[in-house]
Write a protein that holds these residues in place. Structure first.
Motif, PDB file in Angstrom:
ATOM      1  N   VAL A   1      -5.720   6.713   1.676  1.00  0.00           N
ATOM      2  CA  VAL A   1      -5.253   5.525   0.962  1.00  0.00           C
ATOM      3  C   VAL A   1      -3.866   5.148   1.451  1.00  0.00           C
ATOM      4  O   VAL A   1      -2.961   5.995   1.538  1.00  0.00           O
ATOM      5  CB  VAL A   1      -5.226   5.765  -0.561  1.00  0.00           C
ATOM      6  CG1 VAL A   1      -4.611   4.563  -1.281  1.00  0.00           C
ATOM      7  CG2 VAL A   1      -6.641   6.019  -1.074  1.00  0.00           C
TER       8      VAL A   1
ATOM      9  N   ILE B   1     -12.494  -2.274  -4.393  1.00  0.00           N
ATOM     10  CA  ILE B   1     -11.981  -3.415  -5.145  1.00  0.00           C
ATOM     11  C   ILE B   1     -12.667  -3.477  -6.501  1.00  0.00           C
ATOM     12  O   ILE B   1     -13.906  -3.439  -6.588  1.00  0.00           O
ATOM     13  CB  ILE B   1     -12.247  -4.735  -4.389  1.00  0.00           C
ATOM     14  CG1 ILE B   1     -11.587  -4.684  -3.000  1.00  0.00           C
ATOM     15  CG2 ILE B   1     -11.744  -5.933  -5.189  1.00  0.00           C
ATOM     16  CD1 ILE B   1     -12.106  -5.741  -2.043  1.00  0.00           C
TER      17      ILE B   1
ATOM     18  N   ARG C   1      -7.080  -3.414  -6.105  1.00  0.00           N
ATOM     19  CA  ARG C   1      -7.523  -3.307  -4.716  1.00  0.00           C
ATOM     20  C   ARG C   1      -6.864  -2.088  -4.078  1.00  0.00           C
ATOM     21  O   ARG C   1      -5.640  -1.990  -4.032  1.00  0.00           O
ATOM     22  CB  ARG C   1      -7.165  -4.561  -3.920  1.00  0.00           C
ATOM     23  CG  ARG C   1      -7.906  -5.810  -4.403  1.00  0.00           C
ATOM     24  CD  ARG C   1      -7.399  -7.076  -3.730  1.00  0.00           C
ATOM     25  NE  ARG C   1      -8.200  -8.223  -4.133  1.00  0.00           N
ATOM     26  CZ  ARG C   1      -9.255  -8.691  -3.476  1.00  0.00           C
ATOM     27  NH1 ARG C   1      -9.596  -8.106  -2.327  1.00  0.00           N
ATOM     28  NH2 ARG C   1      -9.934  -9.714  -3.915  1.00  0.00           N
TER      29      ARG C   1
ATOM     30  N   TYR D   1      -6.531   0.029  -0.616  1.00  0.00           N
ATOM     31  CA  TYR D   1      -6.708  -0.119   0.828  1.00  0.00           C
ATOM     32  C   TYR D   1      -6.626   1.253   1.509  1.00  0.00           C
ATOM     33  O   TYR D   1      -5.649   1.997   1.323  1.00  0.00           O
ATOM     34  CB  TYR D   1      -5.627  -1.033   1.402  1.00  0.00           C
ATOM     35  CG  TYR D   1      -5.637  -2.425   0.806  1.00  0.00           C
ATOM     36  CD1 TYR D   1      -6.421  -3.435   1.357  1.00  0.00           C
ATOM     37  CD2 TYR D   1      -4.873  -2.723  -0.314  1.00  0.00           C
ATOM     38  CE1 TYR D   1      -6.430  -4.703   0.813  1.00  0.00           C
ATOM     39  CE2 TYR D   1      -4.882  -3.995  -0.881  1.00  0.00           C
ATOM     40  CZ  TYR D   1      -5.660  -4.981  -0.314  1.00  0.00           C
ATOM     41  OH  TYR D   1      -5.676  -6.231  -0.854  1.00  0.00           O
TER      42      TYR D   1
ATOM     43  N   ILE E   1     -13.135   5.973   1.810  1.00  0.00           N
ATOM     44  CA  ILE E   1     -12.318   4.930   2.453  1.00  0.00           C
ATOM     45  C   ILE E   1     -11.173   5.542   3.265  1.00  0.00           C
ATOM     46  O   ILE E   1     -10.207   4.852   3.604  1.00  0.00           O
ATOM     47  CB  ILE E   1     -11.769   3.931   1.422  1.00  0.00           C
ATOM     48  CG1 ILE E   1     -10.844   4.633   0.413  1.00  0.00           C
ATOM     49  CG2 ILE E   1     -12.886   3.196   0.715  1.00  0.00           C
ATOM     50  CD1 ILE E   1     -10.070   3.661  -0.472  1.00  0.00           C
TER      51      ILE E   1
ATOM     52  N   ASN F   1     -11.999  -0.365   1.963  1.00  0.00           N
ATOM     53  CA  ASN F   1     -11.282  -0.764   0.743  1.00  0.00           C
ATOM     54  C   ASN F   1     -12.197  -0.650  -0.475  1.00  0.00           C
ATOM     55  O   ASN F   1     -13.418  -0.846  -0.368  1.00  0.00           O
ATOM     56  CB  ASN F   1     -10.792  -2.208   0.849  1.00  0.00           C
ATOM     57  CG  ASN F   1      -9.936  -2.452   2.066  1.00  0.00           C
ATOM     58  OD1 ASN F   1      -9.200  -1.566   2.526  1.00  0.00           O
ATOM     59  ND2 ASN F   1     -10.026  -3.656   2.619  1.00  0.00           N
TER      60      ASN F   1
END
Length: 624
Positions: free
Chosen positions: A445, A550, A541, A543, A442, A548
């Protein structure tokens, strides 16, 4: 089961009804009782219906099978053990049709559920019979309502609720029906094969139903209902009536073994019959070798003698976990609830201690597992460590950082291992999340949001969780602390905190809601929320610049390129994992993943959150 049977017949008559039913859920059931049964149970507890403020449950409590419990208008709680309740219910009040019903498992349902009949676990047992049932269970797991593990068919059919219900409901009922039919009593015509029942078994069933019919004669019934204790005694005699000499012998031997835990331990491991004398002798000799302590205090197979402090609530989970760990030998238990303690020790076959001091004085004891309310952790840890015992203690390690530091100093002085039960980081969703973050799935962060909340509700000021004197941080130390540890595991040290709290629901003054924003040393920003008011919430969560991650309940999702997909993770028992690690650390002189140092750092974050909240959201930095 009887409602589903009626529904099944209705569907045959009204064909359109089948199209209107999406799926059927059933409960395991032994017997049903009329409402007047309630008055007798209350009378047994020296109460009347008008004295009762609330009925807490028919199977309330932390230990299987639980208690019939009520709260009086004076605020006191009164209980009857399930054994006492059941003895009265079955013989004197169970509807007569229940003695003629063969279905205890709701076999016409897509899903049926109920007890495991396991004395040391609090899990429910679910049977899924259709594709609809499978879909419903998977959906409930995905939404975080349940978690489960599967049993192989062999285990399910030979142990637990299924063989119990088949024996009690189907096999015994058939010859009772035959007996009554010969006496022109209207009985159902079940279309199943006759069970192979011994002559003694048939006599048992017939004599039992004759006794039930006798005690329900108007004059006898009136006499018994005016003497609740006598009613309970006669009910117990009828319910457990058995003239089979083999069963009588097993009961006598069982009573003897309960008072000799080591022999009980050996007997439990040889529960399958083997009529070859050489095989049986070999098994017994091997088990005696295993349970005899060596000079080092460990058994030859490295089973470490351990004591369990707290067998109710969460502690009941550890009874079974310690037993099947393969590392520990559960030698002794202690709990302030004497009735619960006796029940657990009898079912497990271990020693019963009347105090912590007595438990710690048990011969050859090397380790202690502490699963008690938070405010007892410090004192119990210190006493165990000073006796040279290795300690596993549930989170949080103590109520304050200062207490936690004293525990740390004691462990260094006595050179013992202390492991702390921050188990959430071990869940496969977070293990997988950490790997995906580290591999750049992802990107970088940016921020993280986490919430762990459970409804405790108003009017429960008697709970230790809402005692301001011993537990002033409310949901933070019980729920939020899980995410504090997991966030630190994922993203490193928290350096600054700004928090708020409120209390609008609890008279005790304990906060019901706590919200905190913070920054990590890495520069990531975070939010943590926890409360005792809302519907259950367990979320995190994360991001990132490329997507993301979750966690909702027990499911991990990856959100990327406008799409959301669930990431398959292996379901593991985190409690078993941390107990296994604790044992391996003792054997190999290793360091647990979450020891005293990590627990102190978690407590430091929690303390600063509370300090900031009490100062109306002041920014506070964490000292090294």
């Amino acid at each position: 089961p009887c409602h589903l049977e009626g529904l099944h017949l209705a569907q045959k008559i009204y064909k359109k009804l089948s199209d209107q039913i999406v799926f059927k859920i059933g409960l395991f059931c032994g017997y049903s009782y009329p409402y007047e049964c309630l008055d007798t149970l209350l009378k047994r507890m020296k109460l009347k219906r008008e004295d009762v403020d609330a009925f807490l449950g028919w199977r309330e409590g932390d230990c299987y099978p639980g208690f019939f419990s009520v709260r009086s208008k004076s605020g006191d709680t009164a209980s009857l053990s399930f054994v006492e309740e059941h003895n009265i219910n079955v013989a004197h009040y169970a509807l007569f049709r229940c003695f003629l019903c063969i279905d205890g498992l709701s076999q016409l349902a897509d899903i049926s559920l109920g007890d495991t009949t396991d004395a040391v676990r609090n899990n429910s047992f679910i049977i899924s019979r259709t594709d609809k049932g499978d879909e419903l269970i998977e959906s409930a797991k995905a939404d975080g309502y349940i978690d489960y593990y599967t049993l192989d068919a062999g285990t399910a059919l030979t142990k637990g609720i299924i063989p119990f219900m088949l024996r009690e409901k189907r096999h015994k009922v058939l010859f009772v029906i035959q007996y009554l039919a010969k006496r022109n009593v209207p009985v159902p015509d079940w279309d199943i094969k006759e069970a192979k029942i011994s002559k003694i078994g048939r006599k048992n069933g017939v004599l039992r139903i004759r006794m039930v019919m006798f005690v329900r004669k108007p004059m006898i019934s009136k006499l018994l209902r005016s003497h609740p204790k006598l009613m309970e005694v006669t009910g117990r005699f009828i319910y457990h009536f058995d003239i089979d000499p083999r069963n009588l012998a097993f009961r006598i031997i069982g009573k003897f073994l309960q008072s000799h835990p080591k022999l009980m331990d050996a007997a439990r491991s040889i529960y399958q019959y083997d009529f070859n004398p050489k095989h049986t002798a070999s098994k017994i000799f091997q088990r005696v070798k295993e349970i005899r302590p060596s000079k080092s205090g460990k058994t030859p197979n490295n089973r470490i003698p351990v004591g369990l402090v707290g067998v109710g609530g969460w502690g009941s989970q550890y009874v079974g976990i310690l037993q099947k760990s393969g590392i520990f030998n559960l030698r002794v238990c202690f709990d302030t609830n004497k009735e619960l303690l006796q029940s657990i020790c009898s079912s497990v076959g271990c020693l019963k201690a009347n105090s912590l001091e007595e438990l710690l004085a048990t011969d050859d004891l090397q380790a202690v597992v502490i699963v008690t309310p938070n405010h007892f952790h410090y004192e119990q840890c210190i006493k165990a460590i000073k006796q040279g015992k290795h300690v596993f203690v549930e989170k949080p390690i103590a109520n304050t950082v200062e207490e936690a530091k004293k525990i740390y100093r004691a462990t260094k002085e006595k050179n013992v291992i202390v492991s702390v039960g921050h188990n959430v980081r071990r869940r496969s969703e977070f293990r997988t999340m950490k790997k995906l973050i580290e591999t750049g799935e992802i990107g970088e962060v940016i921020m993280v949001e986490a919430n762990n909340s459970q409804y405790v509700g108003e009017g429960r000021e008697t709970s230790w969780r809402l005692d301001k004197d011993t537990y002033s941080s409310g949901p933070l130390s019980q729920l939020g602390i899980h995410h504090i540890d997991t966030l630190r595991y994922l993203f490193g040290e928290i350096t600054e905190v700004k928090s708020y709290l409120k209390n609008e629901y609890f008279k005790s003054g304990v906060p019901d809601t706590i919200l905190s924003v913070f920054s990590f040393k890495s520069g990531i920003l975070g939010y943590l929320g926890t409360n005792y008011i809302s519907e259950p919430s367990f979320t995190m969560r994360v991001y990132g610049t490329k997507g993301n991650l979750i966690v909702e309940g027990t499911t991990l999702y990856l959100q990327k390129n406008g799409k959301m997909k669930a990431i398959k993770t292996k379901s593991i028992n985190t409690l078993e994992e941390q107990i296994r690690e604790f044992g391996e650390c003792i054997i190999n002189n290793g360091e647990p993943e979450v020891g005293v140092k990590e627990a102190i750092e978690n407590m430091a974050v929690a303390e600063v959150i509370m300090e900031s909240a009490k100062k109306n959201g002041k920014n506070i930095g964490l000292e090294e």
